[in-house]
Design an enzyme around this catalytic site. Structure first.
Site, mmCIF file in Angstrom:
data_model
loop_
_atom_site.group_PDB
_atom_site.id
_atom_site.type_symbol
_atom_site.label_atom_id
_atom_site.label_comp_id
_atom_site.label_asym_id
_atom_site.label_seq_id
_atom_site.Cartn_x
_atom_site.Cartn_y
_atom_site.Cartn_z
ATOM 1 N N TYR A 127 0.851 -1.194 0.000
ATOM 2 C CA TYR A 127 0.000 0.000 0.000
ATOM 3 C C TYR A 127 0.882 1.238 0.000
ATOM 4 O O TYR A 127 1.839 1.319 0.769
ATOM 5 C CB TYR A 127 -0.901 0.032 1.248
ATOM 6 C CG TYR A 127 -2.359 0.060 0.863
ATOM 7 C CD1 TYR A 127 -2.874 1.131 0.127
ATOM 8 C CD2 TYR A 127 -3.210 -0.984 1.194
ATOM 9 C CE1 TYR A 127 -4.193 1.142 -0.264
ATOM 10 C CE2 TYR A 127 -4.534 -0.971 0.796
ATOM 11 C CZ TYR A 127 -5.029 0.089 0.070
ATOM 12 O OH TYR A 127 -6.328 0.093 -0.317
ATOM 13 N N GLU A 141 -0.449 4.846 -0.572
ATOM 14 C CA GLU A 141 -1.228 6.068 -0.823
ATOM 15 C C GLU A 141 -0.346 7.294 -0.677
ATOM 16 O O GLU A 141 0.473 7.376 0.244
ATOM 17 C CB GLU A 141 -2.404 6.151 0.158
ATOM 18 C CG GLU A 141 -3.550 5.230 -0.231
ATOM 19 C CD GLU A 141 -4.762 5.387 0.686
ATOM 20 O OE1 GLU A 141 -4.722 6.190 1.640
ATOM 21 O OE2 GLU A 141 -5.757 4.689 0.426
ATOM 22 N N ASP A 143 -5.645 13.738 -25.476
ATOM 23 C CA ASP A 143 -5.678 12.352 -25.025
ATOM 24 C C ASP A 143 -5.041 11.528 -26.143
ATOM 25 O O ASP A 143 -5.669 11.246 -27.153
ATOM 26 C CB ASP A 143 -7.143 11.946 -24.784
ATOM 27 C CG ASP A 143 -7.288 10.491 -24.374
ATOM 28 O OD1 ASP A 143 -6.310 9.730 -24.477
ATOM 29 O OD2 ASP A 143 -8.409 10.116 -23.976
ATOM 30 N N THR A 185 -3.175 6.247 -22.227
ATOM 31 C CA THR A 185 -3.086 4.901 -21.679
ATOM 32 C C THR A 185 -1.654 4.451 -21.911
ATOM 33 O O THR A 185 -0.932 5.011 -22.739
ATOM 34 C CB THR A 185 -4.019 3.924 -22.412
ATOM 35 O OG1 THR A 185 -3.691 3.967 -23.808
ATOM 36 C CG2 THR A 185 -5.473 4.276 -22.235
ATOM 37 N N LYS A 192 -1.576 0.624 -25.152
ATOM 38 C CA LYS A 192 -1.939 0.512 -26.574
ATOM 39 C C LYS A 192 -0.648 0.500 -27.393
ATOM 40 O O LYS A 192 0.157 -0.391 -27.197
ATOM 41 C CB LYS A 192 -2.930 1.605 -26.929
ATOM 42 C CG LYS A 192 -4.243 1.422 -26.125
ATOM 43 C CD LYS A 192 -5.284 2.472 -26.388
ATOM 44 C CE LYS A 192 -6.518 2.203 -25.496
ATOM 45 N NZ LYS A 192 -7.527 3.261 -25.610
ATOM 46 N N ARG A 244 -1.527 -2.372 -18.603
ATOM 47 C CA ARG A 244 -2.804 -1.660 -18.658
ATOM 48 C C ARG A 244 -2.796 -0.532 -17.626
ATOM 49 O O ARG A 244 -2.607 -0.792 -16.427
ATOM 50 C CB ARG A 244 -3.899 -2.681 -18.335
ATOM 51 C CG ARG A 244 -5.278 -2.360 -18.773
ATOM 52 C CD ARG A 244 -6.103 -3.639 -18.887
ATOM 53 N NE ARG A 244 -5.729 -4.325 -20.113
ATOM 54 C CZ ARG A 244 -6.103 -3.930 -21.333
ATOM 55 N NH1 ARG A 244 -6.913 -2.907 -21.483
ATOM 56 N NH2 ARG A 244 -5.694 -4.579 -22.401
HETATM 57 C C1 LIG Z 1 -8.548 3.599 -24.846
HETATM 58 C C2 LIG Z 1 -8.811 5.026 -24.641
HETATM 59 C C3 LIG Z 1 -9.042 5.557 -23.359
HETATM 60 C C4 LIG Z 1 -9.355 4.738 -22.142
HETATM 61 O O1 LIG Z 1 -8.533 3.833 -21.689
HETATM 62 P P1 LIG Z 1 -8.952 2.786 -20.559
HETATM 63 O O2 LIG Z 1 -7.626 2.410 -20.017
HETATM 64 O O3 LIG Z 1 -9.680 1.707 -21.240
HETATM 65 O O4 LIG Z 1 -9.783 3.489 -19.553
HETATM 66 C C5 LIG Z 1 -9.169 6.926 -23.221
HETATM 67 N N1 LIG Z 1 -9.088 7.722 -24.287
HETATM 68 C C6 LIG Z 1 -8.902 7.250 -25.532
HETATM 69 C C7 LIG Z 1 -8.846 8.217 -26.667
HETATM 70 C C8 LIG Z 1 -8.777 5.890 -25.743
HETATM 71 O O5 LIG Z 1 -8.643 5.432 -26.993
#
Ligand SMILES: *Cc1c(COP(=O)(O)O)cnc(C)c1O
Length: 426
Positions: free
Chosen positions: A47, A49, A193, A219, A222, A228
């Site tokens: 933990y 925090e 994003d 993220t 990807k 993840r």
């Molecule tokens: C995949 C994605 C997310 C979210 O990711 P998670 O880890 O699944 O919550 C946010 N923004 C965009 C543009 C994405 O393609």
């Protein structure tokens, strides 16, 4: 307790599924063995925090080192000044930005969800659309590219406090500088994003939004090929949403707002095992071999998109600048839905997802499109010649999506091909 064979058998079957198929889901990838090892480590027991050096629990000295390395490597990767590596996911990273920059009911502007935007950019069933007032801009029907004129008009007319660029199904480069100009004009915060193209950006193959935006989220799982999770970064330029100035400068203030939006704002203890795995992935992304990998991702996507065009498919915007593409099935197969196409391809061990296309005539449950991406198959070592073969497989399946014999024949070829590309060292 005895070994949990029920669950470990499932894990073994999933491993088998990943090995034998062609993974074309644009948001997926295969992490390295050392990323996997860090994620499955004893760090999950801790933990922690708070933040390195300022924790609410004892015994955090060791995990502090891992989290500091993760932050430093991430900053180096994107030439950033601020990094928070604690968000559990991309959607949560976005939630933290909303919390730091907006108050409930405030307006923000993002890409229309049926034109490629992400649900955390204003879906009515997501916190972003429930708590805040979501406005959207579109892509043009003529060329499938972002309608920057519309974006500017809406920004000037509605004066949102936050403008978001970035998408989940958009294959073209963004004009971040243009969005930044209108954000400055109306006093809005500009957030990018980059969840999908983050790996290509890290490799220098696409424009780095950290140079243009106030805040960037992504993220890590990807194209970036990490565990993840999510992160938030800022460059040298930063917003001052409450109109306050501090003796130490504005970046201090926004970084404090973001840090407290992550913890305690939206999360409790960070996942230190995942943060260690993020550090490993960022280290891999800093290695010269990562550029070679991302260049191949991009090359493979370009070849795949052209192969679809050559077979008479409509590729939205006519091609791709990144790792993904969106196919509008209506041109070649007017009666075939994305739902039926996805099911037939999955039965042939070609994994993909149905997707809305811009100006779709079908519902989100049926859709007229398929989304494809090359990050995962490029990790497995597939090159351009295989892209042509894969498009052949897909085309064969889609010509007779109800034929079991047709699907079985393609599946056998898919499995034979993928047996040549080992995936796991263990
Ligand atoms: C995949 C994605 C997310 C979210 O990711 P998670 O880890 O699944 O919550 C946010 N923004 C965009 C543009 C994405 O393609």
């Amino acid at each position: 307790m005895n070994r949990d064979t029920q669950i470990f058998d499932i894990i073994a079957r999933e491993r088998e599924r990943q090995m034998k198929g062609i993974e074309l889901i644009a948001s997926e990838n295969f992490v390295s063995d050392q990323v996997l090892e860090a994620m499955g480590s004893v760090l999950t027991n801790k933990y922690a925090e708070g933040y390195p050096g300022h924790r609410y629990y004892g015994g955090c000295e060791v995990v502090d080192e891992a989290e500091n390395i993760a932050r430093d490597r991430l900053k180096q990767l994107y030439d950033a000044e601020y990094a928070n590596v604690q968000p559990h996911s991309g959607a949560q990273a976005n939630m933290c930005v909303f919390m730091a920059c907006l108050r409930p009911g405030d307006k923000f502007l993002g890409l229309n969800l049926s034109h490629g935007g992400h649900l955390s950019h204003g879906s009515p069933v997501n916190f972003s659309g429930l708590v805040f007032q979501a406005l959207d801009y579109s892509v043009k029907e003529s060329d499938g590219r972002v309608d920057y004129d519309e974006l500017e008009q809406k920004a000037r007319a509605e004066r949102p406090k936050l403008i978001i660029a970035g998408a989940s199904a958009y294959s073209r480069e963004w004009d971040y500088a243009r969005i930044r100009r209108v954000a400055d004009e109306i006093g809005a915060i500009f957030m990018v994003d980059m969840a999908h193209p983050a790996g290509l950006i890290a490799a220098g193959l696409l424009d780095n939004p950290v140079k243009h935006a106030h805040i960037v989220t992504t993220t890590t799982h990807k194209t970036l090929r990490g565990p993840r999770g999510g992160v938030i970064i800022m460059g040298k330029d930063f917003p001052n949403p409450w109109g306050k100035t501090t003796p130490k400068g504005e970046i201090k203030m926004m970084s404090a707002l973001l840090d407290s939006a992550v913890f305690p704002g939206t999360q409790g203890g960070p996942l230190e095992h995942v943060i260690a795995a993020k550090a490993v992935a960022f280290g891999e992304a800093l290695d010269p071999s990562f550029k070679v990998y991302q260049a191949q991702v991009k090359k493979n996507a370009a070849v795949m998109a052209q192969a679809f065009v050559d077979k008479g498919y409509k590729v939205i915007s006519g091609g791709t600048d990144n790792h993904c593409m969106l196919i509008d099935l209506r041109t070649k197969f007017p009666d075939l839905t994305g739902k039926v196409a996805e099911k037939a391809l999955v039965a042939a061990d070609i994994t993909t997802n149905k997707n809305m296309v811009p100006f779709d005539s079908r519902s989100p449950f049926q859709t007229s499109g398929l989304r494809f991406g090359t990050p995962a198959i490029t990790t497995r070592g597939l090159k351009e010649d295989r892209m042509l073969q894969i498009v052949d497989f897909i085309d064969t399946v889609l010509h007779a999506p109800e034929s079991e014999a047709n699907i079985a024949a393609v599946r056998a070829e898919v499995n034979r091909m993928m047996a040549n590309y080992p995936l796991f060292a263990w």
